[in-house]
Design an enzyme around this catalytic site. Structure first.
Site, mmCIF file in Angstrom:
data_model
loop_
_atom_site.group_PDB
_atom_site.id
_atom_site.type_symbol
_atom_site.label_atom_id
_atom_site.label_comp_id
_atom_site.label_asym_id
_atom_site.label_seq_id
_atom_site.Cartn_x
_atom_site.Cartn_y
_atom_site.Cartn_z
ATOM 1 N N LYS A 27 0.850 -1.186 0.000
ATOM 2 C CA LYS A 27 0.000 0.000 0.000
ATOM 3 C C LYS A 27 0.890 1.241 0.000
ATOM 4 O O LYS A 27 1.795 1.361 0.827
ATOM 5 C CB LYS A 27 -0.906 -0.003 1.231
ATOM 6 C CG LYS A 27 -1.886 1.158 1.270
ATOM 7 C CD LYS A 27 -2.747 1.102 2.522
ATOM 8 C CE LYS A 27 -3.685 -0.093 2.489
ATOM 9 N NZ LYS A 27 -4.606 -0.084 3.651
ATOM 10 N N ARG A 29 1.241 5.198 0.400
ATOM 11 C CA ARG A 29 0.603 6.401 0.923
ATOM 12 C C ARG A 29 0.896 7.591 0.014
ATOM 13 O O ARG A 29 2.033 7.799 -0.419
ATOM 14 C CB ARG A 29 1.099 6.697 2.342
ATOM 15 C CG ARG A 29 0.820 5.570 3.344
ATOM 16 C CD ARG A 29 -0.666 5.404 3.572
ATOM 17 N NE ARG A 29 -0.945 4.335 4.560
ATOM 18 C CZ ARG A 29 -2.158 3.975 4.927
ATOM 19 N NH1 ARG A 29 -3.215 4.563 4.381
ATOM 20 N NH2 ARG A 29 -2.316 3.025 5.831
ATOM 21 N N GLY A 40 -9.076 17.054 -23.214
ATOM 22 C CA GLY A 40 -8.477 18.162 -23.940
ATOM 23 C C GLY A 40 -9.271 19.447 -23.953
ATOM 24 O O GLY A 40 -8.786 20.515 -23.564
ATOM 25 N N GLY A 41 -10.521 19.387 -24.422
ATOM 26 C CA GLY A 41 -11.313 20.607 -24.554
ATOM 27 C C GLY A 41 -11.606 21.273 -23.228
ATOM 28 O O GLY A 41 -11.609 22.509 -23.122
ATOM 29 N N SER A 138 -9.036 12.464 -27.583
ATOM 30 C CA SER A 138 -9.245 11.229 -28.333
ATOM 31 C C SER A 138 -10.726 10.977 -28.594
ATOM 32 O O SER A 138 -11.597 11.561 -27.940
ATOM 33 C CB SER A 138 -8.665 10.050 -27.546
ATOM 34 O OG SER A 138 -9.349 9.903 -26.307
ATOM 35 N N GLY A 225 7.958 18.816 -27.151
ATOM 36 C CA GLY A 225 8.337 18.532 -25.777
ATOM 37 C C GLY A 225 9.484 19.411 -25.314
ATOM 38 O O GLY A 225 9.450 20.638 -25.486
ATOM 39 N N ASP A 255 -2.619 21.164 -24.014
ATOM 40 C CA ASP A 255 -3.896 21.877 -23.917
ATOM 41 C C ASP A 255 -3.681 23.343 -23.564
ATOM 42 O O ASP A 255 -4.363 24.235 -24.090
ATOM 43 C CB ASP A 255 -4.790 21.212 -22.869
ATOM 44 C CG ASP A 255 -5.077 19.756 -23.195
ATOM 45 O OD1 ASP A 255 -5.180 19.431 -24.390
ATOM 46 O OD2 ASP A 255 -5.188 18.952 -22.253
ATOM 47 N N ALA A 285 2.507 25.487 -18.033
ATOM 48 C CA ALA A 285 1.740 24.350 -17.516
ATOM 49 C C ALA A 285 2.603 23.339 -16.787
ATOM 50 O O ALA A 285 2.125 22.642 -15.885
ATOM 51 C CB ALA A 285 0.993 23.657 -18.652
#
Length: 311
Positions: A27, A29, A40-41, A138, A225, A255, A285
């Site tokens: 698990k 954390r 996207g939109g 997509s 990129g 976006d 972004a």
């Protein structure tokens, strides 16, 4: 004030976590949980509104997760038109591992959509006034590959420019129909479109210019990129080198790029100046982890650093 509509056919609930280390079985954390409306939109609209524009988001959602998506969109105070579908809206996960600095992203295919559901989207768009329409993301299972080409024809009849940001067969079929004002592929998406690697900036520009010269899109902005971006239009091609910033997340960079560029175009900026705004927004972004997207103050600061070189 510019007004756009955005279309998101396969939206998501974007969940982002930070973890110290990812290990199997145990698990793990998490810290700094983020929950945002995605796709996207929707992402484009979030940034476009921050910049001062008006945006209406049109999207398909269904199931319990669809109701949760509606609530998240309302928290962002976006004007929305929901097209109901039977299938549940997908949930996408982003995990940032502190130990390695790597980001892990998990994105389901999305629900299968019926013909009645996707034709309802076209009917909604036919009734929606806007200066531009951004179709981003997509196609979910069940939709025809040429959906965006059909959309472009209907918008052209109304004199509304279409911005297309998608991939694969949806991009190929959308461009084949022509009438695209702005296409924004990534380098990988452009390579898939032309069927071979594009090893240099010049090769990217040549492939993008081929799309322009074929009359498929008036403007092509290709994101590279960490290498920057290339703009191609009838006036030629230019290159913007990536800004020297430390990336915290890649989520929503494309976006944000689209939102920054379309906002500038919609407010009357020349194409190459709008491209600079797109580069600044895309760079902004990645400054923060999670799915927060670009912020206006960061865009304005980074814009001063964006330089373009004619190819």
């Amino acid at each position: 004030m510019p007004a756009i509509a955005t279309l998101t056919l396969n939206p998501t609930i974007d969940v982002a976590y930070e973890v110290d280390r990812i290990v199997p079985t145990h698990k793990i954390r998490t810290t700094h949980e983020y929950y945002n409306p995605g796709g996207g939109g929707i992402n484009v609209a979030r940034v476009f509104v921050r910049l001062g524009g008006n945006a209406r988001v049109i999207y398909m959602s269904g199931g319990a997760t669809g109701a949760a998506l509606d609530g998240l969109i309302d928290l962002h105070q976006l004007v929305r038109t929901r097209v109901p579908i039977a299938g549940p809206t997908r949930i996408a996960l982003d995990a940032l591992e502190h130990e390695s600095g790597k980001e892990y992203r998990f994105t389901p295919a999305g629900p299968t959509v019926s013909e009645a559901e996707w034709t309802a989207c076209l009917d909604v768009i036919d009734r929606t006034p806007c200066d531009w329409l951004v179709a981003s993301g997509s196609l979910p299972p069940g939709m025809p590959a040429d959906f965006y080409a059909t959309l472009a024809r209907r918008l052209a009849a109304r004199g509304i420019p279409l911005v297309l940001d998608t991939s694969g067969e949806a991009l190929r079929a959308g461009l084949a129909g022509g009438r695209i004002a702005l296409a924004k592929p990534s380098r990988g998406e452009l390579e898939a479109l032309v069927g071979h690697k594009l090893e240099s900036v010049g090769a990217v520009a040549g492939a993008a210019m081929g799309i322009v010269q074929a009359g498929q899109a008036r403007i092509v902005a290709t994101t590279l990129g960490h290498e920057g971006a290339v703009l191609s239009h009838e006036g030629g091609s230019v290159y913007a080198q990536a800004l020297p910033i430390e990336a915290q997340s890649a989520v929503g960079a494309g976006d944000s790029f689209v939102a920054g560029m379309v906002y500038a175009l919609a407010t009357g900026a020349p194409i190459e100046e709008a491209f600079r705004h797109g580069v600044a927004a895309g760079s902004a972004a990645v400054l923060r982890a999670g799915t927060d997207l670009a912020r206006p103050a960061d865009i304005a600061r980074l814009l001063e650093q964006v330089r373009i070189t004619r190819l």
